[in-house]
Design a protein around this motif. Structure first.
Motif, PDB file in Angstrom:
ATOM      1  N   VAL A  65       0.839  -1.201   0.000  1.00 56.27           N
ATOM      2  CA  VAL A  65       0.000   0.000   0.000  1.00 56.27           C
ATOM      3  C   VAL A  65       0.875   1.253   0.000  1.00 56.27           C
ATOM      4  CG1 VAL A  65      -1.625   1.343   1.398  1.00 56.27           C
ATOM      5  CG2 VAL A  65      -2.036  -1.071   0.991  1.00 56.27           C
ATOM      6  N   VAL A  66       1.938   1.247   0.794  1.00 59.87           N
ATOM      7  CA  VAL A  66       2.853   2.395   0.807  1.00 59.87           C
ATOM      8  C   VAL A  66       3.507   2.556  -0.564  1.00 59.87           C
ATOM      9  CG1 VAL A  66       5.016   3.267   1.778  1.00 59.87           C
ATOM     10  CG2 VAL A  66       3.253   2.356   3.275  1.00 59.87           C
ATOM     11  N   GLY A  67       3.889   1.442  -1.204  1.00 62.71           N
ATOM     12  CA  GLY A  67       4.472   1.513  -2.541  1.00 62.71           C
ATOM     13  C   GLY A  67       3.510   2.085  -3.570  1.00 62.71           C
ATOM     14  N   LEU A  68       2.246   1.683  -3.486  1.00 59.29           N
ATOM     15  CA  LEU A  68       1.242   2.236  -4.402  1.00 59.29           C
ATOM     16  C   LEU A  68       1.038   3.733  -4.178  1.00 59.29           C
ATOM     17  CD1 LEU A  68      -1.452  -0.595  -4.433  1.00 59.29           C
ATOM     18  CD2 LEU A  68      -0.063   0.185  -6.357  1.00 59.29           C
ATOM     19  N   LEU A  69       1.039   4.152  -2.927  1.00 59.64           N
ATOM     20  CA  LEU A  69       0.898   5.586  -2.639  1.00 59.64           C
ATOM     21  C   LEU A  69       2.085   6.381  -3.171  1.00 59.64           C
ATOM     22  CD1 LEU A  69      -0.586   5.486   0.982  1.00 59.64           C
ATOM     23  CD2 LEU A  69      -1.776   6.028  -1.151  1.00 59.64           C
ATOM     24  N   LEU A  70       3.291   5.827  -3.068  1.00 64.88           N
ATOM     25  CA  LEU A  70       4.465   6.500  -3.633  1.00 64.88           C
ATOM     26  C   LEU A  70       4.355   6.598  -5.149  1.00 64.88           C
ATOM     27  CD1 LEU A  70       7.421   4.983  -1.585  1.00 64.88           C
ATOM     28  CD2 LEU A  70       6.674   7.359  -1.605  1.00 64.88           C
ATOM     29  N   TRP A  71       3.919   5.524  -5.786  1.00 60.14           N
ATOM     30  CA  TRP A  71       3.752   5.521  -7.232  1.00 60.14           C
ATOM     31  C   TRP A  71       2.773   6.619  -7.651  1.00 60.14           C
ATOM     32  CZ3 TRP A  71       1.810   0.629 -10.327  1.00 60.14           C
ATOM     33  CH2 TRP A  71       1.843   0.896 -11.685  1.00 60.14           C
ATOM     34  N   LEU A  72       1.656   6.693  -6.969  1.00 57.38           N
ATOM     35  CA  LEU A  72       0.653   7.704  -7.274  1.00 57.38           C
ATOM     36  C   LEU A  72       1.198   9.114  -7.077  1.00 57.38           C
ATOM     37  CD1 LEU A  72      -2.297   8.342  -8.019  1.00 57.38           C
ATOM     38  CD2 LEU A  72      -2.812   8.245  -5.580  1.00 57.38           C
ATOM     39  N   ALA A  73       1.912   9.335  -5.987  1.00 55.12           N
ATOM     40  CA  ALA A  73       2.459  10.663  -5.710  1.00 55.12           C
ATOM     41  C   ALA A  73       3.466  11.083  -6.773  1.00 55.12           C
ATOM     42  CB  ALA A  73       3.108  10.681  -4.327  1.00 55.12           C
ATOM     43  N   ILE A  74       4.337  10.178  -7.181  1.00 52.86           N
ATOM     44  CA  ILE A  74       5.335  10.510  -8.203  1.00 52.86           C
ATOM     45  C   ILE A  74       4.657  10.768  -9.542  1.00 52.86           C
ATOM     46  CG2 ILE A  74       7.277   9.579  -9.520  1.00 52.86           C
ATOM     47  CD1 ILE A  74       8.135   8.167  -6.899  1.00 52.86           C
ATOM     48  N   ALA A  75       3.641  10.003  -9.873  1.00 54.14           N
ATOM     49  CA  ALA A  75       2.916  10.207 -11.133  1.00 54.14           C
ATOM     50  C   ALA A  75       2.210  11.555 -11.140  1.00 54.14           C
ATOM     51  CB  ALA A  75       1.922   9.082 -11.358  1.00 54.14           C
ATOM     52  N   VAL A  76       1.624  11.944 -10.019  1.00 54.33           N
ATOM     53  CA  VAL A  76       0.923  13.235  -9.944  1.00 54.33           C
ATOM     54  C   VAL A  76       1.920  14.385 -10.066  1.00 54.33           C
ATOM     55  CG1 VAL A  76      -0.381  14.746  -8.388  1.00 54.33           C
ATOM     56  CG2 VAL A  76      -1.080  12.369  -8.700  1.00 54.33           C
ATOM     57  N   VAL A  77       3.062  14.265  -9.412  1.00 57.62           N
ATOM     58  CA  VAL A  77       4.089  15.306  -9.533  1.00 57.62           C
ATOM     59  C   VAL A  77       4.578  15.392 -10.973  1.00 57.62           C
ATOM     60  CG1 VAL A  77       6.451  15.920  -8.857  1.00 57.62           C
ATOM     61  CG2 VAL A  77       4.801  15.219  -7.119  1.00 57.62           C
ATOM     62  N   GLY A  78       4.688  14.254 -11.647  1.00 57.39           N
ATOM     63  CA  GLY A  78       5.118  14.238 -13.037  1.00 57.39           C
ATOM     64  C   GLY A  78       4.147  14.943 -13.963  1.00 57.39           C
ATOM     65  N   LEU A  79       2.877  14.991 -13.600  1.00 57.66           N
ATOM     66  CA  LEU A  79       1.885  15.681 -14.433  1.00 57.66           C
ATOM     67  C   LEU A  79       2.167  17.172 -14.570  1.00 57.66           C
ATOM     68  CD1 LEU A  79      -1.449  13.964 -13.386  1.00 57.66           C
ATOM     69  CD2 LEU A  79      -0.268  13.805 -15.585  1.00 57.66           C
TER      70      LEU A  79
END
Length: 123
Positions: A65-79
């Motif tokens: 779950v922590v890994g998925l949250l990190l993935w989401l956060a990095i993807a949003v910052v990349g936007l």
């Protein structure tokens, strides 16, 4: 058969103690995994193997779950970089998730051992 209630309790305890562990030096994530795995095994009961399994599931679920949250956060910052930045952020985030997933599975072993101890103590 897996007792998902026990896994859920262990996951919640791991997550809460881990969040507190970020704020309090010395408590750390090791303690979170041990306490969460113990709770999962204690609630599941049934001996060493059953406690080990439930502790393993609770510990690895928390890491995933922590890994998925990190993935989401990095993807949003990349936007912020537009479509190309979003794609790059998503790919980078996936790499971070893959590493976090492997680490979570390795670190879940401590939760599994604590779960086995918890199950034995509850029998």
């Amino acid at each position: 058969m897996t007792d998902w209630r026990a896994v859920g309790y262990g996951f919640v305890v791991t997550f809460l103690v881990g969040a507190i562990g970020l704020a309090i030096p010395g408590l750390g994530q090791l303690t979170a995994g041990l306490v969460g795995g113990f709770v999962a095994g204690y609630v599941a009961r049934g001996g060493l193997a059953r406690g080990f399994w439930h502790g393993l599931l609770a510990g690895s679920l928390g890491g995933l779950v922590v890994g998925l949250l990190l993935w989401l956060a990095i993807a949003v910052v990349g936007l912020a970089g537009g479509p190309v930045g979003g794609a790059a952020g998503a790919l980078t985030g996936f790499g971070v998730f893959a590493v976090a997933a492997v680490i979570a599975l390795v670190m879940a072993v401590e939760s599994a051992v604590a779960g086995a101890i918890g199950a034995v103590l509850n029998d």
